[in-house]
Design a protein around this motif. Sequence first.
Motif, PDB file in Angstrom:
ATOM      1  N   ARG A 121      24.688  78.007 -14.819  1.00 51.22           N
ATOM      2  CA  ARG A 121      25.484  77.468 -15.905  1.00 51.22           C
ATOM      3  C   ARG A 121      24.795  77.665 -17.253  1.00 51.22           C
ATOM      4  O   ARG A 121      23.593  77.843 -17.332  1.00 51.22           O
ATOM      5  CB  ARG A 121      25.769  76.000 -15.664  1.00 51.22           C
ATOM      6  CG  ARG A 121      24.580  75.281 -15.058  1.00 51.22           C
ATOM      7  CD  ARG A 121      24.919  73.892 -14.777  1.00 51.22           C
ATOM      8  NE  ARG A 121      25.413  73.299 -15.995  1.00 51.22           N
ATOM      9  CZ  ARG A 121      26.157  72.233 -16.002  1.00 51.22           C
ATOM     10  NH1 ARG A 121      26.494  71.691 -14.878  1.00 51.22           N
ATOM     11  NH2 ARG A 121      26.540  71.724 -17.135  1.00 51.22           N
ATOM     12  N   ALA A 373      42.072  66.606 -24.142  1.00 53.09           N
ATOM     13  CA  ALA A 373      40.664  66.486 -23.791  1.00 53.09           C
ATOM     14  C   ALA A 373      40.488  66.927 -22.348  1.00 53.09           C
ATOM     15  O   ALA A 373      41.233  66.503 -21.477  1.00 53.09           O
ATOM     16  CB  ALA A 373      40.198  65.042 -23.946  1.00 53.09           C
ATOM     17  N   PRO A 374      39.489  67.810 -22.103  1.00 52.59           N
ATOM     18  CA  PRO A 374      39.267  68.225 -20.727  1.00 52.59           C
ATOM     19  C   PRO A 374      38.775  67.040 -19.894  1.00 52.59           C
ATOM     20  O   PRO A 374      37.900  66.289 -20.328  1.00 52.59           O
ATOM     21  CB  PRO A 374      38.194  69.306 -20.851  1.00 52.59           C
ATOM     22  CG  PRO A 374      37.597  69.138 -22.197  1.00 52.59           C
ATOM     23  CD  PRO A 374      38.573  68.398 -23.044  1.00 52.59           C
ATOM     24  N   ALA A 378      31.907  67.078 -20.295  1.00 55.21           N
ATOM     25  CA  ALA A 378      31.226  66.402 -21.403  1.00 55.21           C
ATOM     26  C   ALA A 378      31.999  66.535 -22.694  1.00 55.21           C
ATOM     27  O   ALA A 378      32.498  67.537 -23.021  1.00 55.21           O
ATOM     28  CB  ALA A 378      29.836  67.005 -21.599  1.00 55.21           C
TER      29      ALA A 378
ATOM     30  N   TYR B  37      21.122  63.708 -19.349  1.00 52.48           N
ATOM     31  CA  TYR B  37      21.866  64.728 -18.627  1.00 52.48           C
ATOM     32  C   TYR B  37      22.711  64.086 -17.527  1.00 52.48           C
ATOM     33  O   TYR B  37      23.853  64.478 -17.293  1.00 52.48           O
ATOM     34  CB  TYR B  37      20.923  65.769 -18.020  1.00 52.48           C
ATOM     35  CG  TYR B  37      21.648  67.004 -17.592  1.00 52.48           C
ATOM     36  CD1 TYR B  37      21.807  68.060 -18.461  1.00 52.48           C
ATOM     37  CD2 TYR B  37      22.225  67.086 -16.327  1.00 52.48           C
ATOM     38  CE1 TYR B  37      22.509  69.180 -18.097  1.00 52.48           C
ATOM     39  CE2 TYR B  37      22.935  68.203 -15.954  1.00 52.48           C
ATOM     40  CZ  TYR B  37      23.081  69.245 -16.843  1.00 52.48           C
ATOM     41  OH  TYR B  37      23.787  70.351 -16.486  1.00 52.48           O
ATOM     42  N   LEU B  40      25.775  62.390 -19.444  1.00 52.03           N
ATOM     43  CA  LEU B  40      26.611  63.203 -20.345  1.00 52.03           C
ATOM     44  C   LEU B  40      26.656  64.682 -19.990  1.00 52.03           C
ATOM     45  O   LEU B  40      27.396  65.436 -20.610  1.00 52.03           O
ATOM     46  CB  LEU B  40      26.105  63.078 -21.795  1.00 52.03           C
ATOM     47  CG  LEU B  40      26.435  61.820 -22.559  1.00 52.03           C
ATOM     48  CD1 LEU B  40      25.841  61.897 -23.952  1.00 52.03           C
ATOM     49  CD2 LEU B  40      27.940  61.628 -22.662  1.00 52.03           C
ATOM     50  N   GLN B  41      25.851  65.137 -19.036  1.00 55.62           N
ATOM     51  CA  GLN B  41      25.699  66.569 -18.742  1.00 55.62           C
ATOM     52  C   GLN B  41      25.348  67.331 -20.030  1.00 55.62           C
ATOM     53  O   GLN B  41      25.816  68.440 -20.259  1.00 55.62           O
ATOM     54  CB  GLN B  41      26.967  67.177 -18.114  1.00 55.62           C
ATOM     55  CG  GLN B  41      27.139  66.824 -16.650  1.00 55.62           C
ATOM     56  CD  GLN B  41      27.664  65.421 -16.499  1.00 55.62           C
ATOM     57  OE1 GLN B  41      28.629  65.064 -17.139  1.00 55.62           O
ATOM     58  NE2 GLN B  41      27.012  64.619 -15.672  1.00 55.62           N
ATOM     59  N   LEU B 105      31.444  64.771 -30.692  1.00 55.13           N
ATOM     60  CA  LEU B 105      31.661  66.033 -29.978  1.00 55.13           C
ATOM     61  C   LEU B 105      31.790  65.825 -28.475  1.00 55.13           C
ATOM     62  O   LEU B 105      31.666  66.763 -27.700  1.00 55.13           O
ATOM     63  CB  LEU B 105      30.490  66.976 -30.257  1.00 55.13           C
ATOM     64  CG  LEU B 105      30.354  67.414 -31.705  1.00 55.13           C
ATOM     65  CD1 LEU B 105      29.059  68.160 -31.923  1.00 55.13           C
ATOM     66  CD2 LEU B 105      31.529  68.297 -32.086  1.00 55.13           C
ATOM     67  N   ARG B 106      32.037  64.583 -28.060  1.00 54.05           N
ATOM     68  CA  ARG B 106      31.974  64.321 -26.627  1.00 54.05           C
ATOM     69  C   ARG B 106      33.053  65.091 -25.868  1.00 54.05           C
ATOM     70  O   ARG B 106      32.867  65.450 -24.721  1.00 54.05           O
ATOM     71  CB  ARG B 106      32.080  62.820 -26.360  1.00 54.05           C
ATOM     72  CG  ARG B 106      31.253  62.427 -25.174  1.00 54.05           C
ATOM     73  CD  ARG B 106      31.220  60.950 -24.984  1.00 54.05           C
ATOM     74  NE  ARG B 106      30.187  60.301 -25.775  1.00 54.05           N
ATOM     75  CZ  ARG B 106      30.136  58.999 -25.955  1.00 54.05           C
ATOM     76  NH1 ARG B 106      31.062  58.221 -25.441  1.00 54.05           N
ATOM     77  NH2 ARG B 106      29.174  58.460 -26.673  1.00 54.05           N
ATOM     78  N   ASN B 107      34.194  65.348 -26.501  1.00 55.92           N
ATOM     79  CA  ASN B 107      35.240  66.088 -25.801  1.00 55.92           C
ATOM     80  C   ASN B 107      35.374  67.524 -26.300  1.00 55.92           C
ATOM     81  O   ASN B 107      36.330  68.204 -25.980  1.00 55.92           O
ATOM     82  CB  ASN B 107      36.578  65.366 -25.935  1.00 55.92           C
ATOM     83  CG  ASN B 107      36.566  64.089 -25.126  1.00 55.92           C
ATOM     84  OD1 ASN B 107      36.037  64.059 -24.015  1.00 55.92           O
ATOM     85  ND2 ASN B 107      37.098  63.022 -25.698  1.00 55.92           N
ATOM     86  N   ARG B 110      31.660  72.818 -24.555  1.00 55.92           N
ATOM     87  CA  ARG B 110      30.274  72.597 -24.153  1.00 55.92           C
ATOM     88  C   ARG B 110      29.239  73.023 -25.173  1.00 55.92           C
ATOM     89  O   ARG B 110      28.221  72.372 -25.359  1.00 55.92           O
ATOM     90  CB  ARG B 110      30.025  73.424 -22.903  1.00 55.92           C
ATOM     91  CG  ARG B 110      29.966  72.658 -21.664  1.00 55.92           C
ATOM     92  CD  ARG B 110      29.179  73.462 -20.645  1.00 55.92           C
ATOM     93  NE  ARG B 110      28.041  72.690 -20.213  1.00 55.92           N
ATOM     94  CZ  ARG B 110      28.132  71.722 -19.336  1.00 55.92           C
ATOM     95  NH1 ARG B 110      29.277  71.401 -18.813  1.00 55.92           N
ATOM     96  NH2 ARG B 110      27.074  71.048 -18.978  1.00 55.92           N
ATOM     97  N   ARG B 194      32.310  59.187 -14.946  1.00 54.05           N
ATOM     98  CA  ARG B 194      32.586  58.428 -16.164  1.00 54.05           C
ATOM     99  C   ARG B 194      33.961  57.754 -16.081  1.00 54.05           C
ATOM    100  O   ARG B 194      34.116  56.597 -16.443  1.00 54.05           O
ATOM    101  CB  ARG B 194      32.508  59.347 -17.377  1.00 54.05           C
ATOM    102  CG  ARG B 194      32.196  58.579 -18.635  1.00 54.05           C
ATOM    103  CD  ARG B 194      32.365  59.438 -19.862  1.00 54.05           C
ATOM    104  NE  ARG B 194      31.518  60.605 -19.828  1.00 54.05           N
ATOM    105  CZ  ARG B 194      31.643  61.618 -20.686  1.00 54.05           C
ATOM    106  NH1 ARG B 194      32.572  61.580 -21.618  1.00 54.05           N
ATOM    107  NH2 ARG B 194      30.844  62.642 -20.610  1.00 54.05           N
ATOM    108  N   ASP B 195      34.940  58.482 -15.584  1.00 51.02           N
ATOM    109  CA  ASP B 195      36.294  57.937 -15.526  1.00 51.02           C
ATOM    110  C   ASP B 195      36.379  56.742 -14.583  1.00 51.02           C
ATOM    111  O   ASP B 195      36.949  55.705 -14.921  1.00 51.02           O
ATOM    112  CB  ASP B 195      37.277  59.027 -15.079  1.00 51.02           C
ATOM    113  CG  ASP B 195      37.381  60.124 -16.125  1.00 51.02           C
ATOM    114  OD1 ASP B 195      36.993  59.853 -17.287  1.00 51.02           O
ATOM    115  OD2 ASP B 195      37.821  61.221 -15.786  1.00 51.02           O
ATOM    116  N   ALA B 319      28.182  72.499 -11.933  1.00 59.24           N
ATOM    117  CA  ALA B 319      28.694  71.135 -11.767  1.00 59.24           C
ATOM    118  C   ALA B 319      29.878  70.912 -12.703  1.00 59.24           C
ATOM    119  O   ALA B 319      29.901  71.461 -13.779  1.00 59.24           O
ATOM    120  CB  ALA B 319      27.605  70.118 -12.064  1.00 59.24           C
TER     121      ALA B 319
END
Lengths: 378, 319
Positions: A121, A373-374, A378, B37, B40-41, B105-107, B110, B194-195, B319
């Motif tokens: 990744r 939003a995906p 993140a 990580y 929030l990855q 920038l959370r959404n 990447r 998270r959800d 992931a």
Amino acid sequence: MLESVRPGVPRLPEWAHALIFLIVGLLGWYFLDDTWVRMLFLVTLYATLGMGLNVVVGLAGLLDLGFVAFFATGAYVVAIWGAPISPSVDGVVNYWVLLPMAVFAGAGIGMLLGLPVLPLRGDYLAIVTLGFGEIIRILALNMDDYTRGSSGIFALAKPDYGAETVDSVREFFIMILIAAMAVWFVTARLRDSKVGRAWEAIREDEDVAQGMGINTVRYKLMAFAIGASIGALGGAIYAPFVDFVAPAQFSLIVSINVLALVIIGGMGNTTGVIAGSAMLIGVPELLQFQETADVLAKFEWLRDGLNVFIDGFNAVSFADLGKLPPSEEWGDKLALYRFIVFGALLVMVMVLRPSGLFPSRRRELEFTAEEPAPAGSA
Amino acid sequence: MTVIFLTSAEFWADQLVNGLTTGSIYALIALGYTMVYGVLQLINFAHGEVFMIGSFAGYGVLVAMGGDDTSGAMIALALVLAMIAASAASMGTALAIERIAYRPLRNAPRLAPLISAIGVSVFLSHLVDDGFLTGRSKYYPSIFPDGALELGPLTISALQIFLMGSSLAMMGGLWWVIQRTKLGRGIRAVAESRDNASLMGIDVNRAIVVTFALGAIMAGVAGVLYGLFYSAIRGSMGFIPGVKAFTAAVLGGIGSVQGAVIGGYFLGLTETVGRELLNEIPGVSLPNQWKDVVAFSLLVLVLIFRPNGIFGQKETKRA
């Protein structure tokens, strides 16, 4: 549908941007003196490097933080085989042989680095390239038998044409201008081809791209190798220009410079890369010129006025803010504080304009369209 | 080759202790990477600078408490205050970074938070180096009492004992918070999903903020320990330990708290002992800087052959 993002605002085609850039460059070359042409050289060099990194970051969406490694590779290939002083190689190879050699070496090193990490990744790629950039510098510093360590290699073979050699700032500027135009053409053709569409698909969603039958690893590797070879090309032109190649020139700062101008200028967009280079490389240089200082001296009254306010503030508060420096120091100060400004700009651009100041048309469309939003990521 | 091995047991014992000392600093910093990580990855690129700010705050306290002239019980007080100040400064920095550079920038795609993290990192290290220090280093006052413990071939200085002891204490405290408190349970739930955590009534934002805060406290303490051990500190000091600590987190399996600790010690030992072992090969002579090459090569090798980390089991690839 890609033609007009804002209906009613006509936009010039890309070849017109390239033509304007070429004409501005040539006018500068014809009318300005060497100090200015030197600045134009640096702006064009960094724009070329930016176009290379743009393929990797802007098109394929791979974050490469060790771009300096490929820049260094190009410079060292030209230095080790092209300088009589180099300890490991006897004799001097003609520059025009070394230039393609440097480009291929860059592509080779890029693939060598990319192969193990590209199947993983993206975040890992960022760290591995960051580490790799440092490793190259440490290797160059310690492998005295090949690179002369920190003393560096100088007196490089210069490119020749006919009976002449390229050895003045003006001639080198023409050389980098030709290189920039060639790189622009190649990257623009690639972007508009099947390869470019595959890159953009990977950037947007790797899993979906793979689902559509794109060999993601192959295309990522291709982007990485092309970016690396452009970086090496820049290094191979830079080395005889400064006529000195030493590890100190290849620090992390170069990578950050190039990354910053790509992102701030507008990812995926060559015109943006050139604007970014002019802003981030050109302006700090420009402010150090005598001519600029003379112009700025006319605004000394503004500084004096502001200093009165600052004095007033100092008098009523406990803090001492000092004074604004005289205008001839502004260029030096900006050069010194440049990276503080870069860092803040990177954050601001990401938060306020995630597609850069001059985004590519396709990117602009993506970012103006309503995007859900995906989920889960993140 | 064997001869050198036999005659220099003390030498190898020294390398072992040095490895464990640097390893505990890596482990403390790695915890911050791995926890952020986990929830929030996100690779918190600015974590090395959070560590740097902590180190400077600790330096400020130690100088204010008397610098080199501190003596007696005041030393202990100065050290405790320095660590508290460092943790507080690091925490403030980390929370500000989270609020300004990451949360909006959370959404976002990447790449965006990653680039903004690099921006923060460049900004902070150059703000300190070019803005305040103008290229010079600061030197930690050497207040720690001399003296060493000798156990057979092992010689451990009092400073090294203090360093390893306080990092172990910090890690123990962190383990307790994560495993035994309600806050920790929230963090673990958010890291899981998270959800789902949000549906279970966990305040996700708060859990994320607490994660940043805990990681920053570890980094702040690591900053003081680093300063006491290596003495010279500067704005760019966070870069190499930051990358190394990230390597340690990957070695242990990123996202895993125990993994980060094990990875930290493993990396510390590998780069000191590993370099010396390579030096044992006839004809090879590696200067100190090659430590970094050893560490980065290890990172690349692990990513090729064990992308989930040497000690990790969870699927982290794609992931």
